[in-house]
Scaffold this active site. Structure first.
Site, mmCIF file in Angstrom:
data_model
loop_
_atom_site.group_PDB
_atom_site.id
_atom_site.type_symbol
_atom_site.label_atom_id
_atom_site.label_comp_id
_atom_site.label_asym_id
_atom_site.label_seq_id
_atom_site.Cartn_x
_atom_site.Cartn_y
_atom_site.Cartn_z
ATOM 1 N N ARG A 215 6.802 12.400 1.766
ATOM 2 C CA ARG A 215 7.570 11.619 2.512
ATOM 3 C C ARG A 215 9.297 11.778 2.244
ATOM 4 O O ARG A 215 9.739 10.817 2.675
ATOM 5 C CB ARG A 215 7.302 10.161 2.574
ATOM 6 C CG ARG A 215 5.811 9.871 2.498
ATOM 7 C CD ARG A 215 5.209 10.573 3.974
ATOM 8 N NE ARG A 215 3.676 10.520 3.898
ATOM 9 C CZ ARG A 215 2.959 11.099 4.872
ATOM 10 N NH1 ARG A 215 3.312 11.908 5.691
ATOM 11 N NH2 ARG A 215 1.562 10.976 4.885
ATOM 12 N N GLU A 338 -6.642 5.038 -1.138
ATOM 13 C CA GLU A 338 -6.387 6.299 -0.670
ATOM 14 C C GLU A 338 -6.635 7.384 -1.507
ATOM 15 O O GLU A 338 -6.108 8.379 -1.783
ATOM 16 C CB GLU A 338 -4.790 6.683 -0.005
ATOM 17 C CG GLU A 338 -4.170 5.707 0.966
ATOM 18 C CD GLU A 338 -2.922 5.898 1.572
ATOM 19 O OE1 GLU A 338 -2.212 6.551 0.602
ATOM 20 O OE2 GLU A 338 -2.847 5.488 2.709
ATOM 21 N N ARG A 371 0.002 -2.182 -7.383
ATOM 22 C CA ARG A 371 0.309 -2.123 -5.993
ATOM 23 C C ARG A 371 -0.537 -2.615 -5.305
ATOM 24 O O ARG A 371 -1.922 -2.457 -5.691
ATOM 25 C CB ARG A 371 0.635 -0.509 -5.624
ATOM 26 C CG ARG A 371 2.033 -0.124 -6.049
ATOM 27 C CD ARG A 371 1.965 1.435 -5.508
ATOM 28 N NE ARG A 371 2.740 1.620 -4.194
ATOM 29 C CZ ARG A 371 2.425 2.366 -3.124
ATOM 30 N NH1 ARG A 371 1.151 2.950 -3.373
ATOM 31 N NH2 ARG A 371 2.983 2.383 -1.981
ATOM 32 N N ASP A 412 1.973 -0.373 7.123
ATOM 33 C CA ASP A 412 2.727 0.527 6.335
ATOM 34 C C ASP A 412 4.067 1.019 6.776
ATOM 35 O O ASP A 412 4.260 1.975 7.634
ATOM 36 C CB ASP A 412 1.916 1.728 6.383
ATOM 37 C CG ASP A 412 2.323 2.991 5.519
ATOM 38 O OD1 ASP A 412 2.868 2.388 4.519
ATOM 39 O OD2 ASP A 412 1.753 4.121 5.479
ATOM 40 N N GLU A 440 9.976 7.514 6.793
ATOM 41 C CA GLU A 440 8.611 8.184 7.346
ATOM 42 C C GLU A 440 8.287 7.844 8.720
ATOM 43 O O GLU A 440 8.031 8.718 9.229
ATOM 44 C CB GLU A 440 7.577 7.714 6.329
ATOM 45 C CG GLU A 440 6.111 7.919 6.506
ATOM 46 C CD GLU A 440 5.278 7.473 5.531
ATOM 47 O OE1 GLU A 440 5.622 6.890 4.668
ATOM 48 O OE2 GLU A 440 4.009 7.998 5.800
HETATM 49 C C1 BDP Z 1 1.938 6.081 3.111
HETATM 50 C C2 BDP Z 1 2.334 7.365 3.160
HETATM 51 C C3 BDP Z 1 1.625 7.938 1.922
HETATM 52 C C4 BDP Z 1 1.865 7.223 0.725
HETATM 53 C C5 BDP Z 1 1.231 5.725 0.918
HETATM 54 C C6 BDP Z 1 1.386 4.812 -0.516
HETATM 55 O O1 BDP Z 1 1.999 7.845 4.189
HETATM 56 O O2 BDP Z 1 2.132 9.141 1.961
HETATM 57 O O3 BDP Z 1 1.078 7.642 -0.349
HETATM 58 O O4 BDP Z 1 1.974 5.169 1.948
HETATM 59 O O5 BDP Z 1 2.364 3.952 -0.219
HETATM 60 O O6 BDP Z 1 3.120 5.280 3.880
HETATM 61 O O7 BDP Z 1 0.724 4.867 -1.418
#
Ligand code: BDP
Length: 749
Positions: A215, A338, A371, A412, A440
């Site tokens: 990003r 993720e 986080r 997000d 982003e």
């Molecule tokens: C999202 C992004 C991704 C990040 C994720 C995060 O698209 O690339 O890894 O958040 O914050 O905004 O972990």
């Protein structure tokens, strides 16, 4: 006995304060220049600011001769800088004052250990200087980073005192003083006392070890890992200076999607080298830790946080880090999110994972920033609700040196989100606010979008957690729930581009983040004004229109990407440009249709008690407001409600007509910014003016693309005619849907 302090005391007389704001909303520029009298120095450097090409490298620390801006020639005479002792941090303050004063005034100040002339600037702490002690300034409450700036008189000489209880405070005070000069504020009646409200003010770099920035839209990572530790790029020092100038005191060097290699001896040596550069500027380094690192680095069979071998591994690793970086800040962890590994892989909770690392860090005074950006791979529930559901039950179960890091909103970093329901809901845990500085979702580096108002809107939102006035800012600064430890994080927009942020105006977002991290109750407009004055010009004919552009810019992005609470409508993966049609793929909550839920009848995500019930995660009074379609703030209407296209909003228009109106309005704001910028060429060097103009032209094209593609798509769903006066999209929906951008920057690797 007459002590040095008493003797100094007799030499010092303090002067009262005088500062104010004028009716234009811009802070006053004195018609005369009292600081010239005080410093008795300004040289005429000849060139007008607009004649010099600038590439943006100097950021807001340009220190251009003030005389070139105001067009007055003055007689030069040297001023004096009094630095009683030299420590690494005081040396930074001294060097910055020398650099700044030389540039601004056109003369190099003389260095001295005592005041011998009017206009001297004295810096230091009472502990290290009898002269400073003699000022009698109460430094006790300033803590390790606060400062006071006062006019005092020493032996009949008017001087400026920049004082802290610790060296870092002096450094921050020095930058504040330079800012006063840069923005042409009066300095003859100073009585400034500043203490940061938040203790950990950090940047999060999403930088990979191969210099790719997730990003990131400003080139490669500034960390040249391959040449470290042998080559310390001077850029690292300038990075540290820029951060110190806005009070940022820490940096997480690597991506939250972490590579375990950063914890190997080879990389730790490089990290230690960077820490050595940042330290004299009051900054600590932190690292993103991959939870499975014990397995990846040393072949352990498990990363289970309750396994004694795993615990020992982290204790040893942490001790190894502190052996070479004694002031190492700690770990940032993205776990079970993720695809990242985490304690849940072993049936353990986030608290058990965080506490294991916290125990390893505690003997060294390090912290864990854990986080809360988690959402389950399987759970079909509204993604909005998942972090809250996961973390609220863990409140009170984290060690004292754990902070839970929460994004500003529950989805997000969208152009607008309501504040995250976790704020106010975990009273026993310090919560770090995570903002995104890199854009982003707000046009990458080309769109002019000043994020100060976005940050301010979230920080001022009232959680009502302990009654009215329980703002997010008070949760974050720890005051609402009585936490001494507090933190704020900004996902950096910094790269190897010459101008650091990819565009000149994106520098303002780094600046605003730092200033709001220091004081989450500061006003984004004031911050914008400082930035414009420091980065471009103090001329009101420039400052007023540019601050106006900046303050309107974020709302323009909201308008042309999808207003009234629409969100997550961007292209898949790379997140570049519109993609309201995105559907299918690995998971529903990575699509656009999941969020806008548009049908022939209506649009919006029902998060009321009749829908996903996300509203119930807010305290009852806030929940009741969001629940009620008549009371929900209009800019969150479709965030919380699914309404018919014919639903009327406050303008009297239907939702459909209002959306179309706002798409147009957003484009119109960009066109207006272009027109304004065109008139400002005489105030800006040609190099920067040209790039901003070119980027605004890109923004206009892309704003039109967002508008047209979105209207074409939503019209295909609603089947409604365009309101009178609105021009149809220039291309077909099929055309917009067919566009592909396989090489857009910043995508996940
Ligand atoms: C999202 C992004 C991704 C990040 C994720 C995060 O698209 O690339 O890894 O958040 O914050 O905004 O972990």
């Amino acid at each position: 006995m007459v002590t040095a302090a008493m003797a100094a005391d007799e030499r010092v007389r303090q002067k009262p304060a005088r500062l104010g704001v004028d009716a234009t909303g811009l802070r006053p520029r004195p018609s005369r220049w009292p600081w010239i009298a005080l410093l008795s120095a300004v040289a005429w450097m000849g060139l007008g600011a607009s004649a010099q090409a600038e590439d943006g490298y100097a950021l807001w620390l340009r220190y251009q001769p003030l005389s070139t801006e105001v067009g007055v020639g003055q007689t030069a005479s040297a001023t004096q800088l009094v630095v009683p002792v030299e420590t690494p941090v005081l040396a930074s303050a001294r060097d910055e004052l020398l650099r700044g004063l030389s540039g601004l005034l056109g003369v190099v100040p003389t260095l001295s250990d005592d005041v011998t002339q009017a206009g001297a600037i004295v810096i230091g702490t009472p502990a290290s200087s009898a002269l400073v002690r003699g000022f009698g300034i109460d430094t006790a409450g300033l803590g390790s980073e606060g400062y006071a700036i006062r006019n005092v008189v020493v032996d009949g000489h008017p001087v400026v005192a920049i004082v802290g209880d610790a060296d870092a405070g002096v450094l921050y005070g020095a930058f504040h003083f330079l800012r006063l000069l840069q923005t042409q504020q009066p300095i003859d009646a100073l009585d400034i006392r500043e203490v940061p409200k938040v203790s950990l003010r950090v940047l999060n770099h999403w930088d990979d070890l191969n210099r790719y920035v997730e990003r990131g839209y400003a080139g490669q990572s500034i960390w040249d890992w391959h040449r470290l530790p042998g080559w310390l790029d001077p850029r690292y020092t300038d990075y540290a200076r820029a951060n110190a100038s806005i009070g940022i005191n820490g940096a997480v060097l690597n991506n939250v999607n972490a590579n375990a290699q950063i914890l190997t001896p080879m990389y730790l040596e490089k990290v230690a080298a960077l820490a050595g550069v940042l330290r004299p500027w009051g900054m600590r380094v932190y690292l993103s830790a991959r939870f499975s690192a014990p397995m990846e680095i040393d072949g352990l069979e498990t990363a289970d946080p309750l396994d004694p071998r795993v615990q020992q591994w982290w204790r040893d690793k942490t001790a190894e880090i502190y052996a070479s970086i004694p002031d190492f800040g700690g770990f940032l962890v993205k776990a079970n999110s993720e695809g990242q590994p985490g304690p849940q892989d072993y049936g353990r909770s986030h608290a058990e994972g965080a506490n294991m690392l916290a125990d390893a860090l505690a003997p060294h005074d390090g912290v864990v920033m854990w986080r809360a950006f988690v959402y389950s791979d399987e759970e079909p529930d509204d993604r909005h609700k998942q972090a809250y559901n996961e973390f609220v039950p863990l409140d009170g179960r984290f060690r004292d040196n754990v902070l839970v890091q929460v994004k500003n909103g529950a989805i997000d970093f969208q152009p607008r989100e309501p504040f995250h329901p976790l704020f106010g809901a975990m009273p026993a845990t310090p919560l770090v606010m995570e903002f995104q500085i890199t854009k982003e979702y707000l046009g990458f580096s080309t769109h002019l979008a000043y994020l100060g108002p976005l940050y301010e809107e979230v920080l001022r939102a009232d959680t009502h957690a302990v009654g009215a006035g329980s703002t997010v800012a008070k949760v974050v600064d720890g005051s609402l729930h009585g936490h001494a430890l507090s933190g704020i994080a900004g996902v950096a927009n910094i790269g190897s581009d010459r101008n650091w942020s990819g565009s000149h105006f994106d520098q303002a977002n780094w600046f605003a983040y730092g200033r709001l991290a220091w004081d989450p109750e500061a006003a984004s407009r004031d911050i914008a004004e400082d930035w414009v004055r420091m980065t471009f010009s103090n001329d009101p004919a420039f400052v007023e229109p540019v601050v106006g552009m900046m303050m309107a810019s974020r709302e323009a992005v909201v308008d042309y990407t999808g207003a009234l609470g629409l969100h997550h409508l961007m292209g898949r993966g790379h997140h570049y440009g519109p993609g309201p049609w995105v559907e299918g793929g690995p998971r529903a909550d990575w699509t656009s249709v999941y969020y806008h839920r548009a049908t022939r009848e209506g649009i919006g995500f029902d998060r009321t008690t009749r829908g996903s019930d996300a509203v119930s995660q807010y305290v009852p009074s806030v929940a009741a407001m969001f629940e009620d379609v008549e009371r929900v703030p209009e800019h969150f209407l479709l965030w919380f409600h699914h309404v018919p296209w014919t639903h009327r909003v406050s303008s009297g228009r239907t939702v459909w007509d209002e959306l179309v109106h706002r798409y147009d309005r957003g484009v119109g704001t960009v066109v207006g910014m272009q027109a304004t910028w065109d008139t400002l060429a005489p105030h800006v060097d040609a190099e920067r003016h040209r790039q901003v103009a070119a980027f605004l032209a890109i923004q206009q094209q892309e704003a039109e693309w967002w508008r047209d593609a979105s209207i074409a798509y939503f019209q295909s769903i609603s089947g409604l005619p365009l309101p009178a006066g609105h021009v149809s999209p220039v291309r077909t929906l099929e055309y917009y849907r067919s566009l592909e951008f396989p090489h857009a920057p910043g995508d996940t690797q």
